[in-house]
Design a protein around this motif. Structure first.
Motif, PDB file in Angstrom:
ATOM      1  N   LEU A 200       0.828  -1.208   0.000  1.00 37.65           N
ATOM      2  CA  LEU A 200       0.000   0.000   0.000  1.00 37.65           C
ATOM      3  C   LEU A 200       0.862   1.257   0.000  1.00 37.65           C
ATOM      4  CD1 LEU A 200      -2.712  -1.176   2.553  1.00 37.65           C
ATOM      5  CD2 LEU A 200      -3.047  -0.792   0.113  1.00 37.65           C
ATOM      6  N   PHE A 201       2.026   1.198   0.654  1.00 40.00           N
ATOM      7  CA  PHE A 201       2.964   2.316   0.603  1.00 40.00           C
ATOM      8  C   PHE A 201       3.497   2.503  -0.814  1.00 40.00           C
ATOM      9  CE2 PHE A 201       2.832   2.853   5.067  1.00 40.00           C
ATOM     10  CZ  PHE A 201       3.546   4.001   5.372  1.00 40.00           C
ATOM     11  N   LEU A 202       3.796   1.401  -1.491  1.00 37.68           N
ATOM     12  CA  LEU A 202       4.282   1.493  -2.870  1.00 37.68           C
ATOM     13  C   LEU A 202       3.232   2.117  -3.774  1.00 37.68           C
ATOM     14  CD1 LEU A 202       6.097  -1.956  -3.300  1.00 37.68           C
ATOM     15  CD2 LEU A 202       7.160   0.290  -3.040  1.00 37.68           C
ATOM     16  N   GLN A 203       1.954   1.840  -3.481  1.00 38.81           N
ATOM     17  CA  GLN A 203       0.860   2.435  -4.249  1.00 38.81           C
ATOM     18  C   GLN A 203       0.554   3.861  -3.809  1.00 38.81           C
ATOM     19  OE1 GLN A 203      -2.578  -0.100  -3.899  1.00 38.81           O
ATOM     20  NE2 GLN A 203      -1.503  -1.917  -4.631  1.00 38.81           N
ATOM     21  N   LYS A 204       1.188   4.307  -2.709  1.00 35.13           N
ATOM     22  CA  LYS A 204       0.923   5.608  -2.093  1.00 35.13           C
ATOM     23  C   LYS A 204      -0.520   5.729  -1.613  1.00 35.13           C
ATOM     24  CE  LYS A 204       4.448   7.988  -4.863  1.00 35.13           C
ATOM     25  NZ  LYS A 204       4.732   9.132  -5.747  1.00 35.13           N
ATOM     26  N   ASP A 205      -1.133   4.598  -1.304  1.00 33.83           N
ATOM     27  CA  ASP A 205      -2.506   4.566  -0.796  1.00 33.83           C
ATOM     28  C   ASP A 205      -2.444   4.516   0.729  1.00 33.83           C
ATOM     29  OD1 ASP A 205      -5.201   4.374  -0.477  1.00 33.83           O
ATOM     30  OD2 ASP A 205      -5.438   2.458  -1.527  1.00 33.83           O
ATOM     31  N   LEU A 206      -2.093   5.645   1.330  1.00 29.55           N
ATOM     32  CA  LEU A 206      -1.811   5.669   2.762  1.00 29.55           C
ATOM     33  C   LEU A 206      -3.073   5.643   3.613  1.00 29.55           C
ATOM     34  CD1 LEU A 206       1.201   8.141   2.815  1.00 29.55           C
ATOM     35  CD2 LEU A 206       1.163   5.680   2.475  1.00 29.55           C
ATOM     36  N   GLY A 207      -4.201   6.047   3.061  1.00 34.13           N
ATOM     37  CA  GLY A 207      -5.457   5.929   3.786  1.00 34.13           C
ATOM     38  C   GLY A 207      -5.798   4.463   4.019  1.00 34.13           C
ATOM     39  N   ALA A 208      -5.649   3.644   2.974  1.00 34.51           N
ATOM     40  CA  ALA A 208      -5.887   2.208   3.114  1.00 34.51           C
ATOM     41  C   ALA A 208      -4.851   1.580   4.038  1.00 34.51           C
ATOM     42  CB  ALA A 208      -5.853   1.531   1.741  1.00 34.51           C
ATOM     43  N   ALA A 209      -3.595   2.044   3.950  1.00 34.15           N
ATOM     44  CA  ALA A 209      -2.543   1.518   4.832  1.00 34.15           C
ATOM     45  C   ALA A 209      -2.891   1.762   6.298  1.00 34.15           C
ATOM     46  CB  ALA A 209      -1.206   2.166   4.487  1.00 34.15           C
ATOM     47  N   LEU A 210      -3.400   2.950   6.600  1.00 32.18           N
ATOM     48  CA  LEU A 210      -3.806   3.264   7.967  1.00 32.18           C
ATOM     49  C   LEU A 210      -4.951   2.360   8.418  1.00 32.18           C
ATOM     50  CD1 LEU A 210      -3.744   5.046  10.514  1.00 32.18           C
ATOM     51  CD2 LEU A 210      -5.251   6.664   9.313  1.00 32.18           C
ATOM     52  N   LEU A 211      -5.908   2.125   7.526  1.00 35.23           N
ATOM     53  CA  LEU A 211      -7.050   1.275   7.851  1.00 35.23           C
ATOM     54  C   LEU A 211      -6.596  -0.158   8.125  1.00 35.23           C
ATOM     55  CD1 LEU A 211     -10.122   0.919   8.111  1.00 35.23           C
ATOM     56  CD2 LEU A 211     -10.200   0.497   5.642  1.00 35.23           C
ATOM     57  N   PHE A 212      -5.723  -0.692   7.263  1.00 38.60           N
ATOM     58  CA  PHE A 212      -5.213  -2.050   7.449  1.00 38.60           C
ATOM     59  C   PHE A 212      -4.479  -2.158   8.787  1.00 38.60           C
ATOM     60  CE2 PHE A 212      -5.091  -4.541   3.306  1.00 38.60           C
ATOM     61  CZ  PHE A 212      -6.143  -3.836   2.732  1.00 38.60           C
ATOM     62  N   TYR A 213      -3.681  -1.148   9.077  1.00 40.99           N
ATOM     63  CA  TYR A 213      -2.901  -1.184  10.313  1.00 40.99           C
ATOM     64  C   TYR A 213      -3.807  -1.187  11.545  1.00 40.99           C
ATOM     65  CZ  TYR A 213      -0.226   0.494  14.282  1.00 40.99           C
ATOM     66  OH  TYR A 213       0.306   0.630  15.529  1.00 40.99           O
ATOM     67  N   LEU A 214      -4.818  -0.334  11.557  1.00 42.39           N
ATOM     68  CA  LEU A 214      -5.709  -0.248  12.717  1.00 42.39           C
ATOM     69  C   LEU A 214      -6.503  -1.537  12.914  1.00 42.39           C
ATOM     70  CD1 LEU A 214      -7.027   3.413  12.295  1.00 42.39           C
ATOM     71  CD2 LEU A 214      -5.419   2.580  14.020  1.00 42.39           C
ATOM     72  N   ILE A 215      -6.944  -2.158  11.814  1.00 41.76           N
ATOM     73  CA  ILE A 215      -7.649  -3.435  11.923  1.00 41.76           C
ATOM     74  C   ILE A 215      -6.744  -4.486  12.559  1.00 41.76           C
ATOM     75  CG2 ILE A 215      -8.640  -5.348  10.610  1.00 41.76           C
ATOM     76  CD1 ILE A 215      -9.549  -3.239   8.528  1.00 41.76           C
ATOM     77  N   PHE A 216      -5.505  -4.565  12.068  1.00 46.96           N
ATOM     78  CA  PHE A 216      -4.564  -5.539  12.619  1.00 46.96           C
ATOM     79  C   PHE A 216      -4.246  -5.246  14.080  1.00 46.96           C
ATOM     80  CE2 PHE A 216       0.036  -6.603  13.289  1.00 46.96           C
ATOM     81  CZ  PHE A 216      -0.175  -7.962  13.512  1.00 46.96           C
ATOM     82  N   LEU A 217      -4.093  -3.975  14.414  1.00 49.00           N
ATOM     83  CA  LEU A 217      -3.714  -3.606  15.776  1.00 49.00           C
ATOM     84  C   LEU A 217      -4.747  -4.070  16.793  1.00 49.00           C
ATOM     85  CD1 LEU A 217      -1.739  -2.106  17.645  1.00 49.00           C
ATOM     86  CD2 LEU A 217      -3.081  -0.017  17.237  1.00 49.00           C
TER      87      LEU A 217
END
Length: 413
Positions: A200-217
């Motif tokens: 997601l960082f490579l895609q620069k889709d940081l909103g989705a990256a934040l969402l994925f991280y919070l779900i995992f956390l």
């Protein structure tokens, strides 16, 4: 069962009344543009929602209120989208119809097919393949390379990947003993999750990256036995946030406009300042449908539809939307707590967290509580990918709300 049918009939009939009132409001606003197509679209929408609630009551023994809550959110979104652009409003009805159909299809498939907890590798490899396809063939929109286009049709693979991501984590924790041969399973999962986030960082889709991280956390916080890994996860995320600020210009711009949007009110801060003006202009009761100026906000029908609703329907309506999402998340957590099957318990918890965090991220962004990210409001914003994936997730949550066969429970205990 009889009492349940009676208690459910009241909100279902009330739902139809709300549908009719909403339709009349739309027609009152679009009197000059009212035609047979518009009338037919509104009637079809009411019919689809009412029949869908009736069918669900017949085929599912689980929670019937999560779908009811979602249909209320759908109507608010369609009203505002139709007010902004009647053609987009008609298309949204098509997306909603497709989403409801997908809801029932996903419900049937997930319920009929067994052994979802044993496909850990499939979820991981399938997601990586979708990521690679997006990186190679994807289109960059809004600074993020997260769209696949086929002519006029486009979709975001990350919307499907986030469901596979939840399944991946759930299947991992369900089969933790199998992966924990040397006591390092938590570290393997952490690495795997950061591979997802890295793409997601490579895609620069940081909103989705934040969402994925919070779900995992949140899932990790509940199910991870090695508590040190939670600390490592937060530390890695903090480092990643700092790196992304210095690496990506659009991230730096969003942080700067979050800190002081008024300094950039005539250019890069224009969108967020117009959002704040719209919410303030609406007050508690709103200007009335068609009497505001939400079209001043760029991308108002997707990222900023909440601001448009607050302007013309009032802050009280905005609060009502927040309450509906809170109830949806609450019922999702309740489903997770009542589910005996460990895999579906984690899935229900993950999907409920996904709805909650996604809503918080976009609502927090449009009111300047947190930096703005380019994700949509589930079931309300215009768009097909988000609508379809949200209904798939809702269909899975519907399955999780039912009592599963005892033999499956015994396997996971």
């Amino acid at each position: 069962m009889f009492k349940k049918l009676i208690s459910y009939r009241v909100p279902r009939n009330l739902l139809v009344l709300i549908d009719v009132i909403a339709l009349l409001l739309l027609f009152a606003y679009n009197t000059n543009e009212l035609d047979r197509f518009t009338l037919l679209t509104g009637i079809i929408l009411i019919f689809i929602i009412y029949i869908s609630n009736f069918i669900l009551l017949k085929i599912s023994s689980g929670d019937h209120y999560i779908f009811l809550i979602v249909t209320m959110l759908l109507k608010l979104g369609i009203i505002m989208i139709y007010r902004l652009n009647s053609k987009l409003g008609a298309r949204q009805v098509v997306w909603v119809s497709g989403g409801i159909l997908t809801f029932f299809i996903s419900y049937i498939i997930v319920k009929k097919i067994k052994k979802w907890d044993r496909l850990t590798l499939f979820y991981g490899v399938g997601s990586i393949v979708l990521f690679l396809i997006t990186l190679v063939f994807g289109k960059t929109i809004g600074g993020a390379r997260n769209w696949i286009k086929f002519g006029n049709f486009g979709f975001q693979p990350s919307e499907i990947i986030k469901i596979a991501f939840i399944f991946f984590i759930a299947s991992f924790y369900t089969n933790e003993e199998k992966f924990n041969k040397n006591g390092k399973s938590g570290y393997r999962l952490l690495i795997a999750v950061y591979i997802f986030i890295g793409f997601l960082f490579l895609q620069k889709d940081l909103g989705a990256a934040l969402l994925f991280y919070l779900i995992f956390l949140v899932i990790q916080y509940v199910y991870e036995k090695d508590r040190k890994l939670i600390f490592y996860n937060v530390l890695l995320a903090s480092i990643g946030a700092l790196v992304s600020y210095f690496m990506f210009d659009h991230v730096k711009i969003r942080v700067e406009t979050w800190i002081d949007p008024w300094r950039y009110v005539d250019n890069k801060g224009y969108q967020i300042t117009q959002s704040l003006f719209a919410i303030a202009n609406g007050g508690f009761f709103g200007t009335g449908i068609g009497l505001g100026h939400p079209d001043f906000i760029p991308e108002v029908h997707t990222d900023f539809i909440f601001s448009a609703i607050c302007e013309e329907m009032g802050i009280f309506t905005g609060i009502a939307i927040m309450m509906l999402f809170l109830i949806l998340v609450y019922r999702g957590f309740k489903i997770a707590l009542n589910q005996s099957d460990k895999f579906f318990r984690i899935v229900a918890f993950g999907i409920s967290s996904m709805f909650g965090f996604q809503t918080f991220i976009i609502f927090g962004g449009v009111i300047k509580m947190i930096p703005l990210t380019g994700i949509t409001v589930p079931f309300i914003s215009y768009g097909g990918s988000s609508m379809i994936s949200s209904f798939i997730a809702l269909g899975i949550l519907q399955v999780a709300s039912e009592e599963l066969p005892m033999e499956e429970v015994e396997e996971h205990e």
